[in-house]
Design an enzyme around this catalytic site. Structure first.
Site, PDB file in Angstrom:
ATOM      1  CG  HIS A   1       3.422  11.073   2.132  1.00 43.76           C
ATOM      2  ND1 HIS A   1       4.468  10.358   2.683  1.00 43.76           N
ATOM      3  CD2 HIS A   1       2.682  10.171   1.436  1.00 43.76           C
ATOM      4  CE1 HIS A   1       4.380   9.089   2.326  1.00 43.76           C
ATOM      5  NE2 HIS A   1       3.308   8.941   1.572  1.00 43.76           N
TER       6      HIS A   1
ATOM      7  CD  GLU B   1      11.646   7.663   9.668  1.00 43.21           C
ATOM      8  OE1 GLU B   1      11.260   6.529  10.000  1.00 43.21           O
ATOM      9  OE2 GLU B   1      11.689   8.033   8.470  1.00 43.21           O
TER      10      GLU B   1
END
Length: 246
Positions: free
Chosen positions: A133, A163
């Site tokens: 991550h 995103e």
């Protein structure tokens, strides 16, 4: 109140408060002498009425104004932080919709073109799964940097979640907006992130809608339309822009 302080300046406000304090003190002292002694205020009374507020008011008002300004600055900072995405520094979803709504309403009133851009990083999950991550966060911050370099100061940029990003380009034609997306694709093509000595390149899929909005349009409805174009971009090979209606 804070705006007045900043406009006039802290020293000017302190002088004003001190003048009012002295004037009020003289008035009250004069009234006390008149009511209680049925005489004019004495010289000692005048001196006391002037010196007491003249000694106390400047220091107290300077301190209190300082506290008030600090509280106001902290409040503004907290309000700003509440509107920003903590990772990228872009507007969060709520703030983006609020700012974009204002510009859409302005475009409706003035009958000028706006462009809505929906963006989604390609195969972002694979970056997280493969490199962790922290690599995903690095990609998001790098993308933000590239995105800002391609945008104008007047453009409204927001991270809607994960995103997913959105941009409102005010007073921007379809051709201008499309050129913007191509500059972004090109800039990302020359960009990469480095994770454990490994260079990682990534791309973005884009949906684009340009129009002169009507009374029926809202930022929510426009984003809903452009999301369809983004979906087509993702499912037709990624790393491309699909224009709504084409």
């Amino acid at each position: 109140m804070i705006q007045t302080i900043h406009k006039l300046g802290r020293p000017s406000i302190v002088l004003l408060i001190t003048f009012v304090s002295v004037s009020t003190s003289l008035f009250i002292t004069s009234m006390v002498f008149y009511v209680w002694q049925r005489s004019a205020i004495s010289n000692i009374g005048i001196a006391a009425a002037i010196l007491t507020p003249l000694t106390v008011a400047p220091f107290v008002s300077w301190y209190l104004l300082g506290v008030l300004m600090k509280v106001s600055a902290l409040e503004q900072e907290m309000r700003l932080l509440a509107s920003l995405d903590p990772l990228t520094g872009l507007l969060n979803r709520r703030a983006f919709f609020n700012d974009a709504k204002v510009l859409v309403n302005y475009a409706i009133r003035e009958q000028i073109s706006v462009s809505i851009v929906a963006l989604d990083l390609d195969k972002f999950k694979s970056i997280n799964d493969t490199y962790g991550h922290s690599a995903g966060d690095l990609a998001l911050t790098n993308f933000t940097k590239v995105l800002k370099s391609c945008c104008r100061q007047s453009d409204v940029i927001g991270r809607l979640g994960g995103e997913e990003f959105a941009i409102l380009l005010p007073n921007t034609s379809a051709d201008e907006a499309y050129q913007f997306t191509q500059r972004l694709h090109l800039a990302l093509g020359h960009s990469s992130i480095k994770v454990e000595n490994t260079l990682i390149k990534y791309t973005v899929s884009i949906g684009l809608l340009s129009l002169v909005p009507t009374q029926m349009d809202t930022i929510e409805s426009l984003l809903h339309k452009v999301d369809g174009s983004l979906y087509l971009a993702k499912n037709s090979g990624r790393n491309r822009t699909v224009v709504y209606g084409r």
